[in-house]
Design a protein around this motif. Structure first.
Motif, PDB file in Angstrom:
ATOM      1  N   ALA A 151       1.683  -9.934  14.525  1.00  0.00           N
ATOM      2  CA  ALA A 151       2.826 -10.212  13.541  1.00  0.00           C
ATOM      3  C   ALA A 151       2.531 -10.893  12.428  1.00  0.00           C
ATOM      4  CB  ALA A 151       3.729 -10.912  14.486  1.00  0.00           C
ATOM      5  N   ASP A 152       1.326 -12.190  12.946  1.00  0.00           N
ATOM      6  CA  ASP A 152       0.801 -13.034  11.735  1.00  0.00           C
ATOM      7  C   ASP A 152      -0.776 -13.238  11.705  1.00  0.00           C
ATOM      8  OD1 ASP A 152       3.486 -14.180  11.576  1.00  0.00           O
ATOM      9  OD2 ASP A 152       3.766 -15.634  12.855  1.00  0.00           O
ATOM     10  N   ALA A 153      -0.693 -12.191  11.121  1.00  0.00           N
ATOM     11  CA  ALA A 153      -2.274 -11.800  11.638  1.00  0.00           C
ATOM     12  C   ALA A 153      -2.958 -11.814   9.940  1.00  0.00           C
ATOM     13  CB  ALA A 153      -3.001 -10.379  12.199  1.00  0.00           C
ATOM     14  N   VAL A 154      -2.050 -10.555   8.918  1.00  0.00           N
ATOM     15  CA  VAL A 154      -2.271 -10.648   7.894  1.00  0.00           C
ATOM     16  C   VAL A 154      -1.148 -10.813   6.681  1.00  0.00           C
ATOM     17  CG1 VAL A 154      -3.442  -8.915   6.029  1.00  0.00           C
ATOM     18  CG2 VAL A 154      -4.088  -8.890   8.474  1.00  0.00           C
ATOM     19  N   PHE A 155      -1.416 -11.533   5.690  1.00  0.00           N
ATOM     20  CA  PHE A 155      -0.330 -11.903   4.818  1.00  0.00           C
ATOM     21  C   PHE A 155      -1.067 -11.319   3.551  1.00  0.00           C
ATOM     22  CE2 PHE A 155       2.249 -13.892   1.307  1.00  0.00           C
ATOM     23  CZ  PHE A 155       3.218 -13.468   2.015  1.00  0.00           C
ATOM     24  N   ALA A 156      -0.291 -10.089   2.339  1.00  0.00           N
ATOM     25  CA  ALA A 156      -0.764  -9.910   1.392  1.00  0.00           C
ATOM     26  C   ALA A 156       0.136  -9.088   0.951  1.00  0.00           C
ATOM     27  CB  ALA A 156      -2.151  -8.630   1.193  1.00  0.00           C
ATOM     28  N   ASN A 157      -0.182  -9.009  -0.503  1.00  0.00           N
ATOM     29  CA  ASN A 157       1.097  -8.454  -1.074  1.00  0.00           C
ATOM     30  C   ASN A 157       1.759  -9.050  -0.880  1.00  0.00           C
ATOM     31  OD1 ASN A 157       1.361  -6.207  -3.803  1.00  0.00           O
ATOM     32  ND2 ASN A 157       2.661  -4.973  -1.529  1.00  0.00           N
ATOM     33  N   GLY A 158       2.342 -10.612  -1.002  1.00  0.00           N
ATOM     34  CA  GLY A 158       3.346 -11.113  -0.841  1.00  0.00           C
ATOM     35  C   GLY A 158       4.326 -10.977   0.853  1.00  0.00           C
ATOM     36  N   ILE A 159       3.471  -9.385   1.821  1.00  0.00           N
ATOM     37  CA  ILE A 159       4.283  -9.445   2.591  1.00  0.00           C
ATOM     38  C   ILE A 159       3.615  -9.393   3.942  1.00  0.00           C
ATOM     39  CG2 ILE A 159       5.949  -7.876   2.006  1.00  0.00           C
ATOM     40  CD1 ILE A 159       4.635  -6.015   3.210  1.00  0.00           C
ATOM     41  N   TRP A 160       3.827  -9.740   5.569  1.00  0.00           N
ATOM     42  CA  TRP A 160       2.970 -10.142   6.473  1.00  0.00           C
ATOM     43  C   TRP A 160       2.854  -7.882   7.173  1.00  0.00           C
ATOM     44  CZ3 TRP A 160       0.791 -13.603   8.245  1.00  0.00           C
ATOM     45  CH2 TRP A 160       1.024 -15.157   8.570  1.00  0.00           C
ATOM     46  N   VAL A 161       1.674  -7.730   6.675  1.00  0.00           N
ATOM     47  CA  VAL A 161       0.854  -6.257   6.773  1.00  0.00           C
ATOM     48  C   VAL A 161       1.508  -6.097   7.897  1.00  0.00           C
ATOM     49  CG1 VAL A 161      -0.864  -5.174   6.205  1.00  0.00           C
ATOM     50  CG2 VAL A 161      -0.465  -6.892   4.425  1.00  0.00           C
ATOM     51  N   ASN A 162       1.452  -4.838   8.241  1.00  0.00           N
ATOM     52  CA  ASN A 162       1.459  -3.827   9.659  1.00  0.00           C
ATOM     53  C   ASN A 162      -0.166  -3.151   9.762  1.00  0.00           C
ATOM     54  OD1 ASN A 162       1.490  -1.937  11.760  1.00  0.00           O
ATOM     55  ND2 ASN A 162       2.338  -0.588  10.723  1.00  0.00           N
ATOM     56  N   THR A 163      -0.782  -4.030  10.612  1.00  0.00           N
ATOM     57  CA  THR A 163      -2.201  -4.350  11.648  1.00  0.00           C
ATOM     58  C   THR A 163      -2.705  -3.317  12.408  1.00  0.00           C
ATOM     59  OG1 THR A 163      -1.912  -5.869  13.105  1.00  0.00           O
ATOM     60  CG2 THR A 163      -2.409  -6.780  10.570  1.00  0.00           C
ATOM     61  N   SER A 164      -1.347  -2.292  12.307  1.00  0.00           N
ATOM     62  CA  SER A 164      -1.791  -1.282  13.491  1.00  0.00           C
ATOM     63  C   SER A 164      -2.427   0.008  13.035  1.00  0.00           C
ATOM     64  CB  SER A 164      -0.894  -0.825  14.271  1.00  0.00           C
ATOM     65  OG  SER A 164       0.389  -0.254  13.357  1.00  0.00           O
ATOM     66  N   THR A 165      -1.842   0.234  11.458  1.00  0.00           N
ATOM     67  CA  THR A 165      -2.723   1.213  10.514  1.00  0.00           C
ATOM     68  C   THR A 165      -4.272   0.960  10.254  1.00  0.00           C
ATOM     69  OG1 THR A 165      -2.230   2.283   8.728  1.00  0.00           O
ATOM     70  CG2 THR A 165      -1.815   0.212   8.637  1.00  0.00           C
ATOM     71  N   ASP A 166      -5.176   2.593  10.169  1.00  0.00           N
ATOM     72  CA  ASP A 166      -6.267   1.337   9.557  1.00  0.00           C
ATOM     73  C   ASP A 166      -6.234   1.604   7.762  1.00  0.00           C
ATOM     74  OD1 ASP A 166      -5.238   4.158   7.829  1.00  0.00           O
ATOM     75  OD2 ASP A 166      -6.994   5.736   8.612  1.00  0.00           O
ATOM     76  N   VAL A 167      -5.466   1.490   7.473  1.00  0.00           N
ATOM     77  CA  VAL A 167      -5.575   0.995   5.515  1.00  0.00           C
ATOM     78  C   VAL A 167      -3.653   0.920   5.103  1.00  0.00           C
ATOM     79  CG1 VAL A 167      -5.900   1.871   3.655  1.00  0.00           C
ATOM     80  CG2 VAL A 167      -7.158   2.936   5.180  1.00  0.00           C
ATOM     81  N   TYR A 168      -4.058  -0.436   4.749  1.00  0.00           N
ATOM     82  CA  TYR A 168      -2.567  -0.282   4.053  1.00  0.00           C
ATOM     83  C   TYR A 168      -3.201  -0.722   2.256  1.00  0.00           C
ATOM     84  CZ  TYR A 168       1.126  -4.064   1.441  1.00  0.00           C
ATOM     85  OH  TYR A 168       1.561  -4.822   1.290  1.00  0.00           O
ATOM     86  N   THR A 169      -1.855   0.060   1.645  1.00  0.00           N
ATOM     87  CA  THR A 169      -1.805  -0.418  -0.009  1.00  0.00           C
ATOM     88  C   THR A 169      -0.492  -0.625  -0.374  1.00  0.00           C
ATOM     89  OG1 THR A 169      -3.081   2.180   0.170  1.00  0.00           O
ATOM     90  CG2 THR A 169      -2.099   0.840  -2.157  1.00  0.00           C
ATOM     91  N   GLY A 170      -0.376  -1.945  -0.894  1.00  0.00           N
ATOM     92  CA  GLY A 170       1.056  -2.549  -1.352  1.00  0.00           C
ATOM     93  C   GLY A 170       1.483  -2.231  -2.878  1.00  0.00           C
TER      94      GLY A 170
END
Length: 712
Positions: free
Chosen positions: A351-370
């Motif tokens: 829940a508090d693992a990766v903060f980027a693009n101004g939000i906490w990112v969903n880490t269950s996916t393989d790629v996040y695009t903000g």
């Protein structure tokens, strides 16, 4: 003559007498003093702090020290050093040195050096390294002289120097990253060196963070990875099942202009474990990692742990830097690479693992695009990124952060490099038994390589893979065409004129027109979606259209193009490529929204994986989903969202829930609509009653409420 002068003279005389006696005696009896054998010198060595007095004597012997000849890496630690002369300061803390088959390293957590009548030199996180390839580096977390910050000017710049103000004790120079080359080709680099005037200052010289590496020719040649025999070995890329040649690094940060700000700290080549308490950007920019450990064992397993990483452009002058879209904050990352070469990435608290693009990112996916407010992609994060190189080697990265605007540094955490399996030849192909049907990897000349299908979906709409072809046998080709693939009257999924083809050396899928979720934020409208995969190339093209409000230009589609649904949790990936040790899957389009719609959608797919026909799914020509024949259990609402398998499908028990549907777009009115109307009426009644109750209670005293609101 003063007492100090007499003592120095007597000491020099005693040394001269002893040396003279020894030399004369040896010469007198005909003994030749042998030179030290070159091969007896260590290949790598490191030292913490050394302090030399006015006449060359040692006030602080090199502390700690370590040397490496062969075998496992060696390390040593010291809590710190203290003052040795009045009115002079020689304090350090947290000293660690290591030397091994790939480098020598010296780190010092903090230090303060003051020579009498001269300004203080203070620093934190000094790190000096050298490698067998002649590479040296020196970095500081902070470096100041007389209270003036010189970190940006000095850190990462070998040979940087400055003169301290004039003193009655002579001239004094501060040097960062001084290097000297010995006659045998070894190079010594000193992280921080303070050089006073000989014979004038009580402390003549201070060396902090000294490393020495022998010349490249002196290092042993790495043992090549044995060539596997047919039917033996793990079949993993690059000899994944062995540590030979493998490299594991913790943190790498690269500026937009290509300057390396953090150079893979720490790094292990071969086997071993290394830890750094803190790794900072060499130019003083706000990129810092803490608690980083990397390791690799004899069996070929590797691990990386990063307690925290923070990149906060604008800090510390901007008090909101850690909340801006430019901020990157990562906590509790762990990555493991097994002997087959597969990487697993986990976090202590998702829940508090990766903060980027101004939000906490969903880490269950393989790629996040903000996305930026105008819908332009500006941040990309790959989890468990895998890149196969032309020479057969593979690079795995636990987390790869890219600023797509080109303004801020690139960040890689947990990089594992696996060399090619062997130096030449081709991978042996097992001889099949008469009853077996082997699956060949692309380009190995085996029997039957490619499967292909047009569309497959799970979630609100379940559509079996249609049309579908399996691997071709021999020189034959398999083909299938379907005029319309979709979910029938639900109207959420539609692909027209779908064609798929498979031969031994070519897989192809084509959709004339792909429409998904019309009228919603996740709407897709693409023309002529085309995928062609051969042993030597992968090409994905479209005739253009739109995805989730983002325009897609006609022509080739870059691999891994990601589009996030505005104000939603779903993510589209165009030209999605997934590679395994002996597999390849290419999807023209992939949509996942496990947290929202519970949807998995793949379109125009070519793969080496086996694809199940899913006879219970919605027929490719249309039909209703959600019932016992809709591709799931009766009721269709007792399966939770999950990850996709290698061929883009969701295994039983992990596909999306039928109970999560998109906006109704069909023409018929069913029981769901009637139920919605009843619920709407009931909701209105509840609101009316609550409104009346509030009117009646306006004159009532307001109760006092204690406690606090719950925090996330």
């Amino acid at each position: 003559m003063s007492r100090t002068t007499r003592r120095r003279a007597n000491r020099s005389d005693r040394i001269a007498v002893v040396v003279g006696i020894v030399v004369a005696g040896l010469l007198g009896i005909g003994v030749t003093v042998p030179a030290i054998a070159a091969d007896s010198a260590p290949l790598a060595r490191a030292a913490g702090v050394e302090v030399v007095d006015i006449d060359g004597g040692s006030l602080i012997d090199p502390t700690p020290t370590v040397a490496w000849h062969d075998g496992p890496a060696a390390t040593a630690d010291a809590a710190g050093t203290g003052d040795v002369l009045k009115l002079n300061t020689t304090r350090t803390s947290g000293l660690h040195v290591s030397a091994g088959p790939d480098s020598a390293e010296a780190t010092i957590a903090s230090g303060t050096f003051t020579l009498r009548d001269r300004p203080a030199v203070t620093f934190t996180d000094l790190r000096a390294t050298c490698s067998p390839h002649g590479e040296q580096s020196v970095t500081f977390g902070h470096l100041a002289i007389g209270g003036t910050d010189v970190t940006a000017a000095a850190s990462g710049h070998l040979g940087w120097s400055t003169d301290l103000p004039p003193s009655v004790y002579g001239a004094t120079k501060v040097i960062v990253g001084s290097t000297t080359t010995d006659g045998d080709g070894s190079i010594t680099t000193v992280g921080l060196r303070i050089e006073a005037e000989a014979g004038a200052s009580e402390i003549w010289r201070i060396r902090a963070g000294s490393v020495t590496c022998a010349g490249a020719a002196a290092w042993p040649t790495p043992t090549p990875t044995p060539t596997p025999t047919p039917g033996g070995g793990s079949g993993a890329p690059g000899g994944a099942g062995t540590a030979a040649g493998r490299s594991v690094s913790g943190v790498t940060v690269t500026a937009p202009d290509g300057t390396v700000l953090i150079d893979g700290q720490p790094t292990v080549r071969g086997t071993g474990t290394r830890t750094v308490a803190t790794a900072r950007a060499s130019d003083g920019s706000p990129s810092v990692a803490t608690g980083v450990t990397v390791s690799s064992d004899d069996a070929g397993g590797s691990d990386v742990a990063v307690s925290s990483f923070r990149q906060l452009p604008g800090a510390p002058t901007d008090p909101l830097a850690e909340y801006r879209w430019t901020a990157l904050r990562i906590a509790g990352l762990h990555a493991h690479v097994d002997t087959s070469g597969a990487m697993t990435v986990t976090f202590d608290d998702t829940a508090d693992a990766v903060f980027a693009n101004g939000i906490w990112v969903n880490t269950s996916t393989d790629v996040y695009t903000g996305l930026a407010p105008d819908g332009t992609p500006r941040v990309r994060i790959d989890f468990g990124e895998r890149v196969r190189h032309d020479d057969g080697s593979v690079t795995l990265t636990a987390l790869h952060y890219r600023d797509l605007t080109g303004e801020y540094p690139d960040v890689r955490l947990g990089v594992v490099s696996i060399p090619a399996q062997h130096s030449g030849g081709t991978t042996p192909t097992p001889t099949p038994t008469p009853t077996s049907t082997p699956t060949a990897t692309p380009g190995d000349g085996g029997v039957g390589t490619w499967s292909a299908y047009g569309v497959r979906t799970t979630g609100p709409s379940d559509v079996s893979p249609r049309p579908l072809v399996g691997p071709a046998a021999g020189t034959a080709a398999t083909d299938s065409t379907t005029a319309l693939v979709g979910d029938g009257t639900l109207g959420q999924v539609s692909a027209s004129d779908a064609e798929v083809h498979s031969t031994r050396d070519r897989g192809e899928a084509r959709l004339a027109h792909l429409v998904l979720y019309p009228g919603t934020r996740a709407a897709v409208d693409l023309r002529d979606v085309h995928v062609v995969v051969t042993p030597s190339a992968t090409v994905v093209t479209t005739a253009g259209g739109s995805v989730a409000g983002t325009r897609v230009a006609a022509g080739a589609v870059a691999a891994g193009t990601r589009i996030t649904v505005p104000d939603g949790t779903g993510t589209f990936v165009l030209n999605d490529q997934q590679t395994g040790p002996r597999s390849l899957t290419v999807r023209a389009l992939r949509f996942t929204d496990v947290a929202g719609l519970g949807a998995d959608v793949t379109a125009a797919v070519v793969t080496t994986e086996h694809v199940r026909a899913d006879p219970g799914g919605t027929p490719g020509s249309g039909g209703s989903s959600g019932g016992p024949t809709g591709g799931g259990p009766a009721g269709g609402a007792d399966r939770s969202p999950g990850a996709l398998s290698g061929d883009g499908s969701s295994p039983t028990g992990t596909s999306g829930s039928h109970a999560r549907g998109l906006a109704f777009t069909g023409a018929s009115v069913g029981a769901g609509t009637i139920a919605a109307a009843v619920l709407l009426g009931a909701g209105g009644l509840v609101l009316t009653v609550r409104h009346r109750r509030r009117l009646d209670e306006r004159s009532a005293p307001t109760p006092v409420r204690t406690g606090r609101a719950g925090a996330r």
